[in-house]
Design an enzyme around this catalytic site. Structure first.
Site, PDB file in Angstrom:
ATOM      1  N   ASN A  77       0.832  -1.193   0.000  1.00 22.69           N
ATOM      2  CA  ASN A  77       0.000   0.000   0.000  1.00 22.69           C
ATOM      3  C   ASN A  77       0.870   1.249   0.000  1.00 22.69           C
ATOM      4  O   ASN A  77       2.096   1.173   0.095  1.00 22.69           O
ATOM      5  CB  ASN A  77      -0.940  -0.025   1.206  1.00 22.69           C
ATOM      6  CG  ASN A  77      -2.291   0.570   0.893  1.00 22.69           C
ATOM      7  OD1 ASN A  77      -2.395   1.560   0.177  1.00 22.69           O
ATOM      8  ND2 ASN A  77      -3.342  -0.024   1.443  1.00 22.69           N
ATOM      9  N   HIS A 107      24.141   2.407  11.527  1.00 22.52           N
ATOM     10  CA  HIS A 107      25.486   2.957  11.630  1.00 22.52           C
ATOM     11  C   HIS A 107      26.177   2.476  12.901  1.00 22.52           C
ATOM     12  O   HIS A 107      25.525   2.186  13.903  1.00 22.52           O
ATOM     13  CB  HIS A 107      25.432   4.495  11.645  1.00 22.52           C
ATOM     14  CG  HIS A 107      24.949   5.068  10.357  1.00 22.52           C
ATOM     15  ND1 HIS A 107      25.796   5.374   9.319  1.00 22.52           N
ATOM     16  CD2 HIS A 107      23.706   5.371   9.923  1.00 22.52           C
ATOM     17  CE1 HIS A 107      25.099   5.850   8.314  1.00 22.52           C
ATOM     18  NE2 HIS A 107      23.820   5.858   8.656  1.00 22.52           N
ATOM     19  N   ALA A 148      -0.418  -3.064  13.650  1.00 21.99           N
ATOM     20  CA  ALA A 148      -0.183  -1.677  13.259  1.00 21.99           C
ATOM     21  C   ALA A 148       0.679  -0.962  14.291  1.00 21.99           C
ATOM     22  O   ALA A 148       0.506  -1.130  15.487  1.00 21.99           O
ATOM     23  CB  ALA A 148      -1.517  -0.957  13.096  1.00 21.99           C
TER      24      ALA A 148
END
Length: 174
Positions: A77, A107, A148
């Protein structure tokens, strides 16, 4: 895992792919959502490796499409955002909700020009919920669901529902 020095000639040379992808993402993101040209531009971005049965909706932000493989019947999506240098494998029948971020690099804490790259793998029939973030090196197991807004920091086993920050198992799918 592999390591890059951001100032090395190899890394500097590889930045051409970032420029190519950013230009194509910009072009795709300017098109109407229903434009017949989106699929063509996506195929150029993915170097003709996007299966006909798979869909990516703009806007999207991909830095290295050459490091991504997408299986059949995948639906991604809008708002897909990924830093793909470490590699991203998305197997068949995966669904990715809006505004998902996949990161494959990090990093070094002391030497920030050093980049650690780890592949992210999303296995068959998984569903990544809206606003989720997948961190470098994680594997999402087959038939699993990421709730979610979750931040996935570790591998997810097959047939699990995970949610939270960091994501933890909240249910097993039988």
């Amino acid at each position: 895992m592999f390591i890059y020095d951001l100032f090395s000639p190899d890394y500097i040379e590889s930045k051409k792919e970032i420029v190519r992808c950013k230009k194509l993402c910009h072009q795709i993101n300017k098109l109407s959502p229903y434009s017949k040209y989106i699929k063509r531009k996506l195929n150029v971005l993915m170097q003709n490796r996007l299966p006909q049965s798979s869909t990516i909706l703009p806007p999207l932000y991909i830095d290295r499409a050459n490091c991504i493989t997408i299986g059949n019947n995948v639906f991604i999506n809008y708002g897909f955002n990924c830093v793909a240098r470490g590699g991203i494998d998305i197997d068949d029948n995966v669904m990715i909700a809006p505004n998902v971020t996949i990161l494959t690099t990090n990093h070094d804490y002391k030497h920030r020009n050093i980049l650690y790259c780890k592949k992210v793998h999303i296995k068959t029939n998984s569903w990544i919920g809206s606003g989720s973030i997948l961190l470098p090196g994680v594997t999402i197991g087959a038939n699993s669901v990421v709730g979610a807004g979750s931040v996935v920091t570790k591998d997810v086993a097959d047939n699990c529902v995970v949610a939270g920050n960091p994501a933890t198992i909240i249910k097993t799918i039988k």
